[in-house]
Design an enzyme around this catalytic site. Sequence first.
Site, short mmCIF file in Angstrom:
data_model
loop_
_atom_site.label_atom_id
_atom_site.label_comp_id
_atom_site.label_asym_id
_atom_site.label_seq_id
_atom_site.Cartn_x
_atom_site.Cartn_y
_atom_site.Cartn_z
CD GLU A 115 3.62 -6.16 -7.11
OE1 GLU A 115 3.19 -6.78 -6.11
OE2 GLU A 115 3.31 -6.46 -8.28
CG HIS A 136 -1.45 -5.90 -5.62
ND1 HIS A 136 -2.69 -6.26 -6.09
CD2 HIS A 136 -0.57 -6.22 -6.61
CE1 HIS A 136 -2.57 -6.78 -7.31
NE2 HIS A 136 -1.29 -6.76 -7.65
#
Length: 268
Positions: free
Chosen positions: A137, A140
């Site tokens: 995450e 990203h």
Amino acid sequence: MKKYVLFFTASLALGACSRVPITGRSQLNLIPESTMQSMALQEYQSFLSSNKVVAQTTSKDAEMVKRVGQRIALAVTNYMNQHNMGNEVANYKWEFNLVDNKEVNAWCMPGGKVVVYTGLLPVTQNETALACVMGHEIAHAIARHGNERMSQGLAMQGIQMAGAVALNKNPTAVNLFNQAFGVGGNMGMLAFSRGNELEADHLGVIFMAMAGYNPQESIPFWTRMANMSQGQKPPEFLSTHPSDATRVQKLQQLMPEAMKYYTPARKA
């Protein structure tokens, strides 16, 4: 309209020079990072105010989320500084929160705002697998995938990108932002592309390795995630991810590279 065209043209020129760390992929981002971080802070605070945040002072799970996040954030920051990219994370104000929610989900907004849902922990099962998810995450955000996806959505809907204030107050832009980052489990049309997901896998296993977590744990973790989707609707977290076979194959191919960054962390 003229202002929009000028801004769009200037953004194209700037965005064309952007490259994703580690992979080196050329990238086009139409929205200034300062604007993305301003929107992130607003939506992040709104999310926390309407959800139950698990206290880190009373929960070992919440403390673990913070510990893992801080280790990865430090490793990423050090890497960016050492490779003359420190300015890309200079304004990050990292935060790591565990939210009481049964969904299998996690996300990281621009500026380092990270949320893990309690529903993910039975699948991660251990701290290293949690580092796999959080590394993914955070990847990203570092790769600015949200900016990429949101830029496409804004362009398609003809929204004038005139700055942070305009976008913050535009309901359509805010909705696109939430869709781009999966806030509240909303993975709509702007959910990251399969290419973005594979790139986040690539960066993620390296980030977790830099932080002292064995990247080889990513393969059994993603296998557990894949097993959850057999014969039923997959979790939102997996809704746009690559096929199970593709992901595992790519991760296996990445292991020699990721292991070069791995030094086991010393136990306290």
